[in-house]
Design an enzyme around this catalytic site. Sequence first.
Site, PDB file in Angstrom:
ATOM      1  N   ASP A   1       4.840  -4.822   3.132  1.00 38.78           N
ATOM      2  CA  ASP A   1       4.815  -6.213   3.004  1.00 38.78           C
ATOM      3  C   ASP A   1       4.778  -6.178   1.858  1.00 38.78           C
ATOM      4  O   ASP A   1       5.031  -5.546   0.786  1.00 38.78           O
ATOM      5  CB  ASP A   1       3.807  -6.658   3.724  1.00 38.78           C
ATOM      6  CG  ASP A   1       2.537  -6.755   3.121  1.00 38.78           C
ATOM      7  OD1 ASP A   1       1.564  -6.234   2.211  1.00 38.78           O
ATOM      8  OD2 ASP A   1       1.574  -7.286   4.039  1.00 38.78           O
TER       9      ASP A   1
ATOM     10  N   CYS B   1       0.535  -2.020   2.654  1.00 33.38           N
ATOM     11  CA  CYS B   1       0.076  -3.684   2.272  1.00 33.38           C
ATOM     12  C   CYS B   1      -0.792  -3.919   1.494  1.00 33.38           C
ATOM     13  O   CYS B   1      -1.005  -2.975   1.147  1.00 33.38           O
ATOM     14  CB  CYS B   1      -0.117  -3.964   3.824  1.00 33.38           C
ATOM     15  SG  CYS B   1      -1.854  -3.856   4.852  1.00 33.38           S
TER      16      CYS B   1
ATOM     17  N   THR C   1      -4.475  -4.163   1.792  1.00 33.39           N
ATOM     18  CA  THR C   1      -5.202  -3.847   1.987  1.00 33.39           C
ATOM     19  C   THR C   1      -4.832  -2.122   2.375  1.00 33.39           C
ATOM     20  O   THR C   1      -5.658  -0.998   2.589  1.00 33.39           O
ATOM     21  CB  THR C   1      -6.357  -4.501   2.502  1.00 33.39           C
ATOM     22  OG1 THR C   1      -6.243  -4.802   4.083  1.00 33.39           O
ATOM     23  CG2 THR C   1      -6.896  -5.200   2.424  1.00 33.39           C
TER      24      THR C   1
ATOM     25  N   HIS D   1      -7.185  18.019   9.712  1.00 34.01           N
ATOM     26  CA  HIS D   1      -7.474  17.543  10.932  1.00 34.01           C
ATOM     27  C   HIS D   1      -6.692  16.413  12.325  1.00 34.01           C
ATOM     28  O   HIS D   1      -6.812  16.724  12.778  1.00 34.01           O
ATOM     29  CB  HIS D   1      -8.770  16.766  10.521  1.00 34.01           C
ATOM     30  CG  HIS D   1      -9.977  17.855  10.263  1.00 34.01           C
ATOM     31  ND1 HIS D   1     -11.244  17.963   9.869  1.00 34.01           N
ATOM     32  CD2 HIS D   1      -9.860  18.863   9.804  1.00 34.01           C
ATOM     33  CE1 HIS D   1     -12.336  18.461   9.222  1.00 34.01           C
ATOM     34  NE2 HIS D   1     -10.951  19.431   8.971  1.00 34.01           N
TER      35      HIS D   1
ATOM     36  N   HIS E   1      -8.371  21.274  16.049  1.00 36.18           N
ATOM     37  CA  HIS E   1      -7.787  20.031  15.809  1.00 36.18           C
ATOM     38  C   HIS E   1      -7.145  19.069  16.988  1.00 36.18           C
ATOM     39  O   HIS E   1      -6.883  18.572  17.265  1.00 36.18           O
ATOM     40  CB  HIS E   1      -7.526  19.426  14.356  1.00 36.18           C
ATOM     41  CG  HIS E   1      -9.034  19.884  13.773  1.00 36.18           C
ATOM     42  ND1 HIS E   1     -10.362  19.346  13.248  1.00 36.18           N
ATOM     43  CD2 HIS E   1      -9.477  21.313  13.204  1.00 36.18           C
ATOM     44  CE1 HIS E   1     -10.889  20.000  12.778  1.00 36.18           C
ATOM     45  NE2 HIS E   1     -10.370  21.543  12.066  1.00 36.18           N
TER      46      HIS E   1
HETATM   47  C1  RB5 Z   1      -1.518 -10.124   2.735  1.00 34.27           C
HETATM   48  O1  RB5 Z   1      -1.503 -11.733   2.265  1.00 34.27           O
HETATM   49  C2  RB5 Z   1      -1.936  -9.440   3.344  1.00 34.27           C
HETATM   50  O2  RB5 Z   1      -3.004  -9.783   4.170  1.00 34.27           O
HETATM   51  C3  RB5 Z   1      -1.507  -7.695   4.062  1.00 34.27           C
HETATM   52  O3  RB5 Z   1      -1.044  -7.212   2.268  1.00 34.27           O
HETATM   53  C4  RB5 Z   1      -2.525  -7.140   4.223  1.00 34.27           C
HETATM   54  O4  RB5 Z   1      -3.146  -6.782   3.077  1.00 34.27           O
HETATM   55  C5  RB5 Z   1      -3.138  -6.816   5.843  1.00 34.27           C
HETATM   56  O5  RB5 Z   1      -4.274  -5.986   6.125  1.00 34.27           O
END
Ligand code: RB5
Length: 143
Positions: free
Chosen positions: A8, A65, A67, A98, A133
């Site tokens: 994203d 993304c 996080t 694993h 595993h």
């Molecule tokens: C977008 O702002 C953010 O929420 C997305 O990139 C991600 O971190 C979601 O898990």
Amino acid sequence: MRIVLGSDHGGLALKEQVKAYLDEENYDYHDIGVDMDASVDYPVYGRLAAEAVVSGEYDRGIVFCGTGIGISIAANKVHGIRCGLVTNVYMAEMSRKHNNCNMLALGGRVLDAKTAIQLVEIFLNTDFEGDRHQRRVDMLDNM
Ligand code: RB5
């Protein structure tokens, strides 16, 4: 090895840095997007990348993304995907040894490029250990 990439807007910048590394190393990859900073929905790209791996068109997927959390959740909703959200070298190694992960999720707002590239390198070059595993991975695939 054919690799599919997706992100994203929150993962776009890191994805571009990882692509520079993949280019240098002559990896065969395809980026399904996104390619602009405008806000988009990570489930769309996580799902697209995951379906491309499950279809057999690609061997591995790497998704990004902000996080890494949201896009890893999306990818893991697709049956047959084992997407590891990884933040350090040990996790990258274990995701392959694993868990036999076929996808890697990275956080663009969490990792610097150097670390991310190190994790990608490990993900692409570490073999699954099998043995005990394998049974656990089979259990995942039968859920
Ligand atoms: C977008 O702002 C953010 O929420 C997305 O990139 C991600 O971190 C979601 O898990």
